[in-house]
Design a protein around this motif. Sequence first.
Motif, PDB file in Angstrom:
ATOM      1  N   UNK A  36       0.843  -1.174   0.000  1.00  0.00           N
ATOM      2  CA  UNK A  36       0.000   0.000   0.000  1.00  0.00           C
ATOM      3  C   UNK A  36       0.888   1.237   0.000  1.00  0.00           C
ATOM      4  N   UNK A  44      -4.218   4.813   3.233  1.00  0.00           N
ATOM      5  CA  UNK A  44      -3.445   3.938   2.346  1.00  0.00           C
ATOM      6  C   UNK A  44      -4.257   3.537   1.112  1.00  0.00           C
ATOM      7  N   UNK A  46      -4.142   0.668  -2.230  1.00  0.00           N
ATOM      8  CA  UNK A  46      -3.484  -0.534  -2.714  1.00  0.00           C
ATOM      9  C   UNK A  46      -2.648  -0.224  -3.947  1.00  0.00           C
ATOM     10  N   UNK A  88       3.559   0.738   2.846  1.00  0.00           N
ATOM     11  CA  UNK A  88       3.262  -0.285   3.851  1.00  0.00           C
ATOM     12  C   UNK A  88       3.121  -1.642   3.178  1.00  0.00           C
TER      13      UNK A  88
ATOM     14  N   UNK B 101      -7.614  -6.139  -1.802  1.00  0.00           N
ATOM     15  CA  UNK B 101      -7.410  -4.724  -1.551  1.00  0.00           C
ATOM     16  C   UNK B 101      -8.509  -4.097  -0.728  1.00  0.00           C
ATOM     17  N   UNK B 102      -8.109  -3.355   0.250  1.00  0.00           N
ATOM     18  CA  UNK B 102      -9.060  -2.604   1.051  1.00  0.00           C
ATOM     19  C   UNK B 102      -9.104  -1.176   0.531  1.00  0.00           C
ATOM     20  N   UNK B 104      -9.546   2.506   1.835  1.00  0.00           N
ATOM     21  CA  UNK B 104      -9.461   3.216   3.099  1.00  0.00           C
ATOM     22  C   UNK B 104     -10.108   4.589   3.007  1.00  0.00           C
TER      23      UNK B 104
END
Lengths: 111, 113
Positions: A36, A44, A46, A88, B101-102, B104
């Motif tokens: 990320x 964050x 991806x 990250x 994938x998140x 955010x």
Amino acid sequence: QKEVEQDPGPLSVPEGAIVSLNCTYSNSAFQYFMWYRQYSRKGPELLMYTYSSGNKEDGRFTAQVDKSSKYISLFIRDSQPSDSATYLCAMKSSNTGKLIFGQGTTLQVKP
Amino acid sequence: EAQVTQNPRYLITVTGKKLTVTCSQNMNHEYMSWYRQDPGLGLRQIYYSMNVEVTDKGDVPEGYKVSRKEKRNFPLILESPSPNQTSLYFCASSSSDRDYGYTFGSGTRLTVV
């Protein structure tokens, strides 16, 4: 010992340099690996993901996974000032939704 | 635009005064989660929810509550905030717990004095 270790940096490089970011982990059950990118004052986002071992390339970015060494890397070629951010690593095993994050590495690319 | 929206972005409060941080997603995602981010510690999961009315503790749930009455909303409740809850909080969502994938939110910076 943390499940995922990541050097926090900061890492400062000149524009155009090749950047190598790394994470080590201890849980051999991890199979899904992600990177990320987090810009200042943002959440964050991806950047890349890989499953199991091997390499994956997307433009200037290459993600590598070495499960035998429990080591993952993100390479950035021809780095740009716009790549300045915190990176990250994150990983999860196949039988849980829990994503484990590294501490993040702060990268600064100087013009 | 597909997004996770958190409010407020910044909050300063006093010890013991109950507060709620809201989180809403417009992607019809089943999985939602709250994280806190602290220097040197990275992102740590507080609570997560697999679907409506299904929530579970993450790694650092003490002092927090959540609810999931609707699919799109996942508020974080601090019943009696303390200074050690001063942190940067992120809400995240994904289509399922097995998604890579998140997405955010932009974060909520909370200061408890």
